[in-house]
Design a protein around this motif. Structure first.
Motif, PDB file in Angstrom:
ATOM      1  N   ARG A  20     -18.462  -1.057  -6.568  1.00 50.19           N
ATOM      2  CA  ARG A  20     -17.522  -0.776  -5.491  1.00 50.19           C
ATOM      3  C   ARG A  20     -17.061   0.669  -5.617  1.00 50.19           C
ATOM      4  N   HIS A  21     -17.299   1.494  -4.592  1.00 51.02           N
ATOM      5  CA  HIS A  21     -16.986   2.913  -4.646  1.00 51.02           C
ATOM      6  C   HIS A  21     -15.497   3.149  -4.523  1.00 51.02           C
ATOM      7  N   ASP A  22     -15.060   4.314  -4.991  1.00 51.21           N
ATOM      8  CA  ASP A  22     -13.643   4.646  -4.957  1.00 51.21           C
ATOM      9  C   ASP A  22     -13.113   4.670  -3.536  1.00 51.21           C
ATOM     10  N   HIS A  23     -13.909   5.214  -2.618  1.00 53.03           N
ATOM     11  CA  HIS A  23     -13.402   5.302  -1.247  1.00 53.03           C
ATOM     12  C   HIS A  23     -13.243   3.920  -0.633  1.00 53.03           C
ATOM     13  N   ALA A  24     -14.087   2.949  -1.055  1.00 57.20           N
ATOM     14  CA  ALA A  24     -13.931   1.583  -0.546  1.00 57.20           C
ATOM     15  C   ALA A  24     -12.625   0.973  -1.056  1.00 57.20           C
ATOM     16  N   ARG A  25     -12.307   1.240  -2.322  1.00 56.15           N
ATOM     17  CA  ARG A  25     -11.038   0.738  -2.858  1.00 56.15           C
ATOM     18  C   ARG A  25      -9.855   1.401  -2.167  1.00 56.15           C
ATOM     19  N   LEU A  26     -10.008   2.705  -1.867  1.00 52.16           N
ATOM     20  CA  LEU A  26      -8.936   3.403  -1.169  1.00 52.16           C
ATOM     21  C   LEU A  26      -8.723   2.834   0.224  1.00 52.16           C
ATOM     22  N   LEU A  27      -9.820   2.571   0.941  1.00 55.67           N
ATOM     23  CA  LEU A  27      -9.695   1.997   2.281  1.00 55.67           C
ATOM     24  C   LEU A  27      -9.075   0.606   2.226  1.00 55.67           C
ATOM     25  N   GLN A  28      -9.459  -0.162   1.206  1.00 55.85           N
ATOM     26  CA  GLN A  28      -8.874  -1.488   1.065  1.00 55.85           C
ATOM     27  C   GLN A  28      -7.378  -1.405   0.781  1.00 55.85           C
ATOM     28  N   GLY A  29      -6.996  -0.443  -0.049  1.00 52.44           N
ATOM     29  CA  GLY A  29      -5.581  -0.262  -0.331  1.00 52.44           C
ATOM     30  C   GLY A  29      -4.798   0.177   0.889  1.00 52.44           C
ATOM     31  N   ILE A  30      -5.369   1.083   1.680  1.00 54.89           N
ATOM     32  CA  ILE A  30      -4.697   1.527   2.903  1.00 54.89           C
ATOM     33  C   ILE A  30      -4.567   0.375   3.888  1.00 54.89           C
ATOM     34  N   ARG A  31      -5.617  -0.445   3.979  1.00 52.85           N
ATOM     35  CA  ARG A  31      -5.561  -1.597   4.876  1.00 52.85           C
ATOM     36  C   ARG A  31      -4.472  -2.578   4.432  1.00 52.85           C
ATOM     37  N   ALA A  32      -4.391  -2.814   3.129  1.00 54.29           N
ATOM     38  CA  ALA A  32      -3.355  -3.720   2.620  1.00 54.29           C
ATOM     39  C   ALA A  32      -1.962  -3.152   2.833  1.00 54.29           C
ATOM     40  N   ALA A  33      -1.838  -1.823   2.761  1.00 52.86           N
ATOM     41  CA  ALA A  33      -0.532  -1.195   2.956  1.00 52.86           C
ATOM     42  C   ALA A  33      -0.082  -1.266   4.414  1.00 52.86           C
ATOM     43  N   LEU A  34      -1.006  -1.090   5.338  1.00 53.86           N
ATOM     44  CA  LEU A  34      -0.633  -0.985   6.749  1.00 53.86           C
ATOM     45  C   LEU A  34      -0.592  -2.323   7.466  1.00 53.86           C
ATOM     46  N   LEU A  35      -1.461  -3.252   7.082  1.00 55.87           N
ATOM     47  CA  LEU A  35      -1.597  -4.501   7.839  1.00 55.87           C
ATOM     48  C   LEU A  35      -0.927  -5.649   7.096  1.00 55.87           C
ATOM     49  N   PRO A  36      -0.013  -6.352   7.749  1.00 54.37           N
ATOM     50  CA  PRO A  36       0.597  -7.520   7.105  1.00 54.37           C
ATOM     51  C   PRO A  36      -0.456  -8.583   6.827  1.00 54.37           C
ATOM     52  N   GLY A  37      -0.260  -9.318   5.763  1.00 54.23           N
ATOM     53  CA  GLY A  37      -1.203 -10.366   5.403  1.00 54.23           C
ATOM     54  C   GLY A  37      -0.704 -11.165   4.231  1.00 54.23           C
ATOM     55  N   PRO A  38      -1.538 -12.091   3.733  1.00 47.95           N
ATOM     56  CA  PRO A  38      -1.119 -12.938   2.606  1.00 47.95           C
ATOM     57  C   PRO A  38      -0.908 -12.156   1.317  1.00 47.95           C
ATOM     58  N   HIS A  39      -1.437 -10.924   1.250  1.00 38.81           N
ATOM     59  CA  HIS A  39      -1.262 -10.117   0.045  1.00 38.81           C
ATOM     60  C   HIS A  39       0.150  -9.544  -0.058  1.00 38.81           C
ATOM     61  N   ASP A  40       0.908  -9.601   1.043  1.00 41.27           N
ATOM     62  CA  ASP A  40       2.262  -9.059   0.997  1.00 41.27           C
ATOM     63  C   ASP A  40       3.120  -9.832   0.000  1.00 41.27           C
ATOM     64  N   PRO A  41       3.798  -9.153  -0.903  1.00 39.69           N
ATOM     65  CA  PRO A  41       4.669  -9.867  -1.844  1.00 39.69           C
ATOM     66  C   PRO A  41       5.905 -10.402  -1.144  1.00 39.69           C
TER      67      PRO A  41
END
Length: 429
Positions: A20-41
């Motif tokens: 898994r490339h760094d930019h993919a992890r970065l995009l996943q992190g940005i998606r988790a930060a911006l979009l509400p979902g089950p990952h929200d604490p």
């Protein structure tokens, strides 16, 4: 304090995925930060004790009111902006601080939206586009976010805060050197909160492990006490059974001209006492050894059915045995349960139907074993029941444990019947 939920990072060591490339992890992190979902604490980071929680809530409420009021007043008094717009932006930028203790990501999204709108509306007017109080509130929200979120999400939050908020501010007139300072402050706050959250999570794990260890020690103490009681019970039972066996053995020699019936009765008592003593020693004897690899005597099964029949005949029963079907290897639990059911049924017949004729049928069916024990009623007056027996309960429990069925009760023509159907199942011996 109640512990924050950090499900993807601090609950286990981070090991980068080489695929898994760094930019993919970065995009996943940005998606988790911006979009509400089950990952929200969804957690509270306040102490569980009310005497600690209340002052902190009051302090947080005072900070929220102060930061929000400052975020509204500063643009109006210093920058001479519209009161309506200033109030809207001030509330959006600073008021989410009160929400951050339970919904940190949601609070950050609201505050970040207010900051982004503020950049677009100011467009280079002034040294920077936000009130100082609003930025302080945003830093506090970032701290709560870093306490509660996993590190991948934190990377996304940091990237959006720096690239999505400070970047446009630079484009609209904020000095680059000042934006770099603010970016450093944001990173420091996120790193500090992440370190504090990691420590809190590690302490929670240690406390959980200590609690589990205490539970294991308590369970071990209970097992050791049960083993000690079992050893003591074994000693008592073994002693008295040995006395019974010796007295039954010696009785024919002590009593002259003993009738043959009495001599046979003493022989039955002696054999029963010896068998009970042997089984007691086999069941409990392992408790005296610390060697877990010690050989264990095999559990009884239907191969010992002839021994049961012989003992029952010696006790005065007329016992017949019928085997239907082709005998097959049985699972240990099935074999042992079938043996115990026949044993208990014969014991009940000897006690409550002395002299009766008992018919045992062992039927090997296609998918289950059926054991039937039927007697035709007592030939003489049975001994008075002392009550408290658990034979039928034990048989029902054994059969239910193996997903089988058991019926027991009186027969219309007289006597008693026990019928057990036990699925084969499990591994054979």
């Amino acid at each position: 304090m109640s512990e924050p939920s950090r499900p993807q990072w601090h609950d286990r060591p981070y090991r980068p995925d080489p695929e898994r490339h760094d930019h993919a992890r970065l995009l996943q992190g940005i998606r988790a930060a911006l979009l509400p979902g089950p990952h929200d604490p969804h957690t509270t980071m306040l102490p569980s004790r009310m005497w600690l929680r209340t002052p902190i809530l009051l302090l947080l409420l005072a900070m929220t009111i102060g930061f929000t009021a400052g975020s509204i007043a500063i643009p109006i008094e210093v920058d001479h902006r519209s009161p309506g717009i200033s109030a809207l932006l001030g509330v959006l930028q600073a008021a989410p601080l009160l929400l951050a203790v339970t919904r940190p990501l949601a609070a950050w999204r609201l505050s970040a939206a207010g900051f982004f709108i503020g950049v677009l509306m100011v467009r280079g007017v002034g040294f920077w586009p936000w009130p100082v109080t609003a930025f302080l509130a945003h830093l506090a929200i970032l701290f709560f976010v870093s306490l509660a979120c996993d590190r991948e999400t934190l990377v996304g939050v940091g990237a959006v805060s720096i690239g999505g908020l400070l970047g446009p501010a630079v484009l609209f007139g904020m000095p680059g050197w000042f934006a770099a300072i603010l970016a450093g402050v944001v990173l420091v706050v996120l790193a500090f909160g992440d370190a504090v959250g990691g420590r809190r999570t590690a302490e929670a794990i240690v406390r959980e492990q200590e609690q589990l260890r205490r539970q294991d020690l308590a369970r071990q103490a209970v097992l050791e006490e049960r083993a000690r009681i079992a050893r003591e019970l074994h000693d008592v039972v073994a002693h008295h059974m040995s006395v019974i066996a010796m007295q039954a053995e010696a009785a024919p020699y002590k009593i002259p001209d003993l009738p043959d019936a009495a001599r046979q009765t003493f022989g039955v008592v002696r054999d029963a006492a010896r068998e009970a003593l042997t089984e007691t020693r086999r069941v409990v004897g392992l408790l005296r050894s610390d060697d877990e690899t010690v050989e264990r005597a095999p559990q009884p099964g239907l191969e010992r059915l002839d021994d049961l029949v012989a003992a029952a005949r010696r006790s005065g029963l007329a016992v017949g045995v019928t085997v239907v079907g082709v005998p097959r290897p049985l699972a240990v639990g099935v074999d042992l349960s079938a043996f115990r059911i026949v044993q208990e049924s014969l014991s009940n017949a000897a006690r409550y139907a002395p002299g009766s004729r008992v018919q045992i049928e062992v039927r090997y069916g296609q998918s289950s074993l059926r054991v039937t024990v039927v007697d035709d009623g007592p030939r003489s007056t049975p001994e008075e029941s002392q009550g408290g027996g658990h034979g039928l309960v034990g048989m029902h429990e054994r059969v239910a444990m193996l997903d089988g069925t058991l019926t027991a009760g009186g027969r219309p023509e007289g006597g008693w019947s026990v019928v057990a159907d036990v699925p084969y199942g499990g591994e054979t011996e």
